[in-house]
Design an enzyme around this catalytic site. Sequence first.
Site, PDB file in Angstrom:
ATOM      1  N   GLU A 158      -4.694   2.368  -4.404  1.00  0.00           N
ATOM      2  CA  GLU A 158      -3.251   2.482  -4.214  1.00  0.00           C
ATOM      3  C   GLU A 158      -2.672   1.204  -3.618  1.00  0.00           C
ATOM      4  O   GLU A 158      -1.596   1.199  -3.047  1.00  0.00           O
ATOM      5  CB  GLU A 158      -2.902   3.664  -3.311  1.00  0.00           C
ATOM      6  CG  GLU A 158      -3.321   3.522  -1.870  1.00  0.00           C
ATOM      7  CD  GLU A 158      -4.717   4.068  -1.583  1.00  0.00           C
ATOM      8  OE1 GLU A 158      -4.960   4.438  -0.420  1.00  0.00           O
ATOM      9  OE2 GLU A 158      -5.554   4.138  -2.500  1.00  0.00           O
ATOM     10  N   ASP A 215       0.839  -1.185   0.000  1.00  0.00           N
ATOM     11  CA  ASP A 215       0.000   0.000   0.000  1.00  0.00           C
ATOM     12  C   ASP A 215       0.883   1.248   0.000  1.00  0.00           C
ATOM     13  O   ASP A 215       1.843   1.328   0.774  1.00  0.00           O
ATOM     14  CB  ASP A 215      -0.913   0.009   1.226  1.00  0.00           C
ATOM     15  CG  ASP A 215      -2.025   1.037   1.108  1.00  0.00           C
ATOM     16  OD1 ASP A 215      -3.019   0.736   0.436  1.00  0.00           O
ATOM     17  OD2 ASP A 215      -1.872   2.131   1.677  1.00  0.00           O
ATOM     18  N   ILE A 216       0.569   2.207  -0.870  1.00  0.00           N
ATOM     19  CA  ILE A 216       1.333   3.456  -0.908  1.00  0.00           C
ATOM     20  C   ILE A 216       0.969   4.282   0.321  1.00  0.00           C
ATOM     21  O   ILE A 216      -0.203   4.554   0.581  1.00  0.00           O
ATOM     22  CB  ILE A 216       1.043   4.244  -2.192  1.00  0.00           C
ATOM     23  CG1 ILE A 216       1.416   3.414  -3.430  1.00  0.00           C
ATOM     24  CG2 ILE A 216       1.810   5.566  -2.198  1.00  0.00           C
ATOM     25  CD1 ILE A 216       1.097   4.085  -4.753  1.00  0.00           C
ATOM     26  N   ASP A 231      -2.009   9.591 -10.744  1.00  0.00           N
ATOM     27  CA  ASP A 231      -1.990   8.510 -11.740  1.00  0.00           C
ATOM     28  C   ASP A 231      -0.566   8.201 -12.184  1.00  0.00           C
ATOM     29  O   ASP A 231      -0.187   7.033 -12.344  1.00  0.00           O
ATOM     30  CB  ASP A 231      -2.838   8.895 -12.954  1.00  0.00           C
ATOM     31  CG  ASP A 231      -4.333   8.839 -12.667  1.00  0.00           C
ATOM     32  OD1 ASP A 231      -4.712   8.318 -11.601  1.00  0.00           O
ATOM     33  OD2 ASP A 231      -5.114   9.324 -13.513  1.00  0.00           O
ATOM     34  N   ASN A 259      -2.518  12.826  -3.491  1.00  0.00           N
ATOM     35  CA  ASN A 259      -3.485  13.354  -4.454  1.00  0.00           C
ATOM     36  C   ASN A 259      -3.948  14.761  -4.064  1.00  0.00           C
ATOM     37  O   ASN A 259      -4.109  15.636  -4.928  1.00  0.00           O
ATOM     38  CB  ASN A 259      -4.694  12.421  -4.549  1.00  0.00           C
ATOM     39  CG  ASN A 259      -4.465  11.267  -5.506  1.00  0.00           C
ATOM     40  OD1 ASN A 259      -3.653  11.368  -6.430  1.00  0.00           O
ATOM     41  ND2 ASN A 259      -5.152  10.162  -5.281  1.00  0.00           N
TER      42      ASN A 259
END
Length: 315
Positions: free
Chosen positions: A218, A174-175, A191, A182
Amino acid sequence: MEEKKPVILMAGETLDDLRILAHHLEADYYVKMAENGEEVLRAGLSRNPPDLIILDIAMPGPDGFEVCRRLKAMPKTRDIPVIFMTSQDREEDEEYGLSLGAIDYITKPFRIPIVRARVNNHVELKLYRDMLKNNSMSDHLTLISNRRGFDEIILWEWNKMRRRNRDLSLIMIDIDDFKKYNDTYGHLAGDDCLKRVAEALKTGVRRDTDVVVRRGSEEFVCILPETGKEEAIDIADRLRLRVADLRIPHAGSRITDVVTVSLGVSTIRPKADTGVTALIERADRALYRAKSNGGNQVYRIGRERNRTSEHDFET
């Protein structure tokens, strides 16, 4: 509904040898015979091409080398695996055959158990790649498999590892603080970040059977067949470092000033009385612990790797 058998096409000069081999393969495969190279080429271009071709180098018409060269030159047939079979054990022939695109080379008299194992491995890998090519299982942004692809692949690998009695590992990725990314840089930048992270993860695994999937916005998953606990942790840490090394600026991160990922690792040897859900749930729990412990780290239930330490420590 009866499962459709993979198709193997065999062609060679000595049909007796082919019939013996076909007898030992027909329990698991639908085996077809071709009398010459031209028949092989026509079969490859047919509506239902074979999943694997076994070619004797010596045969009527174009020889095996020429048939393989033509197969690999045509888009419709270039991905069909080709195994050469010959009575001549010459190194230069083997080298030449492999340079044409063949994936294996067996000599006569052949040992049936060895040939059967090789055929099984090559057919499984070919069917696996065919499955990945299905557009419905591809994420259009990152160009890797999507959630549907994950569901198909993980079940495929679970059943295969259960048959082989081998470990299957899963890495949930997971980011860190991606919503803040964002919010700070906008969704177009988000993106681009996803695409770069996906590429780093995809190129960070080293075997054809290791697959990276985009499972959520993500969230990514790495499926590692025939991979034990310690190796899975090492791979996860390598992926973590590859993402950090992209040096994508992240002013909104609570961890550092670049984009990082948290990773949860799970390893199970599949059994008949254990479901694949157990593997997924353990990886999910490990990912949650990695994030709640501060992020940018690898975590496995029972063992953790801190983002700043070179050493594992028991938890």
